[in-house]
Design a protein around this motif. Structure first.
Motif, short mmCIF file in Angstrom:
data_model
loop_
_atom_site.label_atom_id
_atom_site.label_comp_id
_atom_site.label_asym_id
_atom_site.label_seq_id
_atom_site.Cartn_x
_atom_site.Cartn_y
_atom_site.Cartn_z
N LEU A 1 0.79 -1.23 0.00
CA LEU A 1 0.00 0.00 0.00
C LEU A 1 0.83 1.28 0.00
O LEU A 1 0.53 2.21 -0.75
CB LEU A 1 -0.95 0.00 1.21
N ALA A 2 1.84 1.35 0.85
CA ALA A 2 2.56 2.61 1.03
C ALA A 2 3.29 3.10 -0.22
O ALA A 2 3.32 4.31 -0.47
CB ALA A 2 3.54 2.48 2.20
N PRO A 3 3.89 2.23 -1.03
CA PRO A 3 4.70 2.76 -2.15
C PRO A 3 3.93 3.59 -3.15
O PRO A 3 4.41 4.65 -3.57
CB PRO A 3 5.26 1.48 -2.79
N ALA A 4 2.77 3.15 -3.59
CA ALA A 4 2.07 3.86 -4.67
C ALA A 4 0.61 4.12 -4.37
O ALA A 4 0.08 5.18 -4.69
CB ALA A 4 2.21 3.08 -5.98
N TRP A 5 -0.08 3.15 -3.75
CA TRP A 5 -1.52 3.31 -3.57
C TRP A 5 -1.85 4.37 -2.54
O TRP A 5 -2.72 5.22 -2.79
CB TRP A 5 -2.16 1.97 -3.14
N TRP A 6 -1.20 4.37 -1.40
CA TRP A 6 -1.58 5.28 -0.32
C TRP A 6 -1.38 6.76 -0.67
O TRP A 6 -2.25 7.58 -0.31
CB TRP A 6 -0.84 4.93 0.96
N PRO A 7 -0.32 7.19 -1.33
CA PRO A 7 -0.21 8.62 -1.64
C PRO A 7 -1.41 9.16 -2.41
O PRO A 7 -1.92 10.24 -2.10
CB PRO A 7 1.08 8.70 -2.46
N GLN A 8 -1.88 8.42 -3.41
CA GLN A 8 -3.04 8.89 -4.15
C GLN A 8 -4.30 8.76 -3.30
O GLN A 8 -5.16 9.66 -3.29
CB GLN A 8 -3.22 8.11 -5.45
N ALA A 9 -4.43 7.66 -2.56
CA ALA A 9 -5.61 7.47 -1.72
C ALA A 9 -5.71 8.57 -0.66
O ALA A 9 -6.79 9.10 -0.42
CB ALA A 9 -5.54 6.09 -1.06
N ARG A 10 -4.59 8.90 -0.04
CA ARG A 10 -4.60 9.95 0.98
C ARG A 10 -5.05 11.28 0.39
O ARG A 10 -5.81 12.03 1.03
CB ARG A 10 -3.21 10.10 1.60
N ALA A 11 -4.61 11.59 -0.84
CA ALA A 11 -5.02 12.84 -1.47
C ALA A 11 -6.53 12.88 -1.68
O ALA A 11 -7.17 13.91 -1.46
CB ALA A 11 -4.30 13.01 -2.81
N VAL A 12 -7.12 11.76 -2.09
CA VAL A 12 -8.57 11.71 -2.28
C VAL A 12 -9.29 11.86 -0.93
O VAL A 12 -10.29 12.59 -0.83
CB VAL A 12 -8.97 10.39 -2.96
N LEU A 13 -8.79 11.21 0.11
CA LEU A 13 -9.42 11.31 1.43
C LEU A 13 -9.29 12.73 1.98
O LEU A 13 -10.23 13.25 2.61
CB LEU A 13 -8.78 10.30 2.38
N GLU A 14 -8.15 13.35 1.78
CA GLU A 14 -7.98 14.73 2.24
C GLU A 14 -8.92 15.68 1.50
O GLU A 14 -9.47 16.61 2.09
CB GLU A 14 -6.53 15.17 2.06
N ALA A 15 -9.11 15.43 0.21
CA ALA A 15 -10.05 16.25 -0.56
C ALA A 15 -11.47 16.09 -0.01
O ALA A 15 -12.24 17.05 0.05
CB ALA A 15 -10.00 15.87 -2.04
N ASP A 16 -11.81 14.87 0.40
CA ASP A 16 -13.12 14.63 1.00
C ASP A 16 -13.28 15.49 2.25
O ASP A 16 -14.33 16.12 2.46
CB ASP A 16 -13.26 13.15 1.35
N LEU A 17 -12.26 15.55 3.09
CA LEU A 17 -12.35 16.31 4.33
C LEU A 17 -12.49 17.80 4.07
O LEU A 17 -13.24 18.50 4.78
CB LEU A 17 -11.13 16.04 5.22
N VAL A 18 -11.80 18.30 3.05
CA VAL A 18 -11.94 19.72 2.71
C VAL A 18 -13.38 20.01 2.27
O VAL A 18 -13.98 21.01 2.67
CB VAL A 18 -10.93 20.10 1.61
N TYR A 19 -13.94 19.13 1.45
CA TYR A 19 -15.32 19.30 1.02
C TYR A 19 -16.28 19.28 2.22
O TYR A 19 -17.19 20.11 2.31
CB TYR A 19 -15.69 18.19 0.04
N ARG A 20 -16.09 18.34 3.15
CA ARG A 20 -16.98 18.26 4.32
C ARG A 20 -16.88 19.52 5.17
O ARG A 20 -17.89 20.01 5.69
CB ARG A 20 -16.64 17.04 5.16
N ALA A 21 -15.67 20.02 5.35
CA ALA A 21 -15.50 21.23 6.15
C ALA A 21 -16.24 22.41 5.53
O ALA A 21 -16.89 23.21 6.22
CB ALA A 21 -14.02 21.54 6.30
N ARG A 22 -16.17 22.51 4.21
CA ARG A 22 -16.86 23.59 3.51
C ARG A 22 -18.37 23.44 3.64
O ARG A 22 -19.09 24.43 3.88
CB ARG A 22 -16.45 23.60 2.04
N LEU A 23 -18.86 22.20 3.52
CA LEU A 23 -20.30 21.96 3.64
C LEU A 23 -20.80 22.29 5.04
O LEU A 23 -21.86 22.91 5.21
CB LEU A 23 -20.59 20.49 3.30
N LEU A 24 -20.04 21.88 6.05
CA LEU A 24 -20.43 22.18 7.43
C LEU A 24 -20.47 23.68 7.67
O LEU A 24 -21.41 24.20 8.29
CB LEU A 24 -19.46 21.51 8.40
N ALA A 25 -19.46 24.40 7.17
CA ALA A 25 -19.40 25.84 7.39
C ALA A 25 -20.54 26.57 6.67
O ALA A 25 -21.09 27.54 7.19
CB ALA A 25 -18.06 26.38 6.91
N GLN A 26 -20.92 26.08 5.50
CA GLN A 26 -21.93 26.78 4.70
C GLN A 26 -23.36 26.39 5.05
O GLN A 26 -24.27 27.22 4.95
CB GLN A 26 -21.67 26.51 3.22
#
Length: 330
Positions: free
Chosen positions: A144-169
């Motif tokens: 997982l760590a060599p190639a899958w996780w870096p891209q997966a983490r970016a997608v999960l972090e993007a999810d969190l940014v979206y949720r934060a914006r939705l909660l604030a708005q």
């Protein structure tokens, strides 16, 4: 059905986190129930040769026929973005005498037998716990760590940014409604509708905080099997299709002539928040090249950026939408 009783103070202390050990553990479902998570199938087929080099028999045995996994392997994150080894250290502290009850809670309901590798290993619980955690660590490092996780983490972090914006708005009610169709929020109670009615549980959050974690390996909102752990709900992450496709379609020729093809493609991809690493993976170029183009798009006001943990996530600005990227999804 699980019902989480949330007072006003509990609602205020509800927060989001990304859990690498949760994703590592739940990803074992890809090797036992691959048809349930089709968006991840291409990536995990590429990982199959590496998976067969680790202790795959033991790792597969950790997933029950109904896709349950032991609670102790998915501890609630202590911070919004813990690293894998920090979470693994928590798993290693499980008292050996707790291992059998944890495994029985996972496998014995509904007449499911304990898998043979686990049943045999319980003759020495401390040794079995060490084997499980060592196998999970090797799986992480090799697969997982060599190639899958870096891209997966970016997608999960993007999810969190979206949720934060939705909660604030729009507030908590809109946030819960958007997380998953299984969730229902009413009069201070957040319910997860589940098929197993005999597992109805009421959980009083009672100042412990509720942690919400996005995942690639659930088809709806889920929580722990037992009722004795800190409150946590996992829900399907947004943007999972980005893990299955290399890139979005190229924008119209006029936009390419204005911005150049690389910047036009970046603008098209940024309908969802994404990191430099994720964008580089999807476009098949270096992160340095992506950074140069993003700097121009940011300076000209076509994209915005926000920091989440160690990553900077970019998304199209309203001006970028109007220029030709199209409206943002969701």
């Amino acid at each position: 059905m699980h019902r989480f009783m949330l007072g006003l103070s509990d609602l205020a202390t509800t927060w989001f986190a990304i859990s690498p050990i949760q994703e590592a553990t739940l990803s074992l479902r890809m090797w036992t129930h691959p048809g349930h998570y089709t968006l991840q199938a291409p990536a995990f087929e590429r990982l199959r040769p590496a998976f067969e080099r680790v202790d795959s028999l033991l790792l597969r045995s950790l997933v029950a026929d109904n896709r349950w996994v032991p609670d102790f392997l998915t501890p609630r994150p202590g911070t919004p973005g813990p690293d894998f080894r920090t979470e693994l250290a928590v798993v290693r502290t499980l008292p050996p005498e707790r291992l059998r009850p944890e495994l029985e809670q996972t496998f014995l309901p509904h007449g499911r037998p304990m898998p043979a590798p686990l049943e045999a290993g319980l003759a020495d619980p401390a040794r079995l716990l060490a084997r499980i955690t060592d196998a999970l660590e090797e799986y992480w490092e090799v697969c997982l760590a060599p190639a899958w996780w870096p891209q997966a983490r970016a997608v999960l972090e993007a999810d969190l940014v979206y949720r934060a914006r939705l909660l604030a708005q729009h507030g908590a009610a809109a946030l819960f409604a958007d997380l998953d169709a299984r969730l229902h929020w009413e009069d201070g109670v957040l319910s997860i509708n589940r098929r197993w009615t005999e597992w109805d549980q009421d959980v009083t959050v009672d100042g412990r905080g509720l942690v919400l974690t996005p995942t690639f390996f659930a088809r709806g909102a889920v929580t722990m099997i037992g009722n004795d752990r800190p409150p946590q709900i996992s829900y399907p992450a947004r943007g999972q299709a980005g893990m299955a496709r290399p890139a979005a379609p190229v924008t119209p020729r006029a936009l390419e002539l204005l911005l150049g093809a690389p910047k036009a493609r970046l603008l098209a991809l940024l309908a969802e928040p994404a990191s430099t690493t994720d964008l580089a993976y999807r476009l098949g170029v270096t992160p340095g090249a992506v950074s140069q183009h993003l700097a121009v798009l940011f300076t000209t006001g076509l994209v915005t950026r926000a920091r989440h943990g160690r990553s900077v996530l970019y998304t199209r600005s309203p001006l970028g939408d109007e220029l030709g990227g199209g409206p943002r999804r969701g």
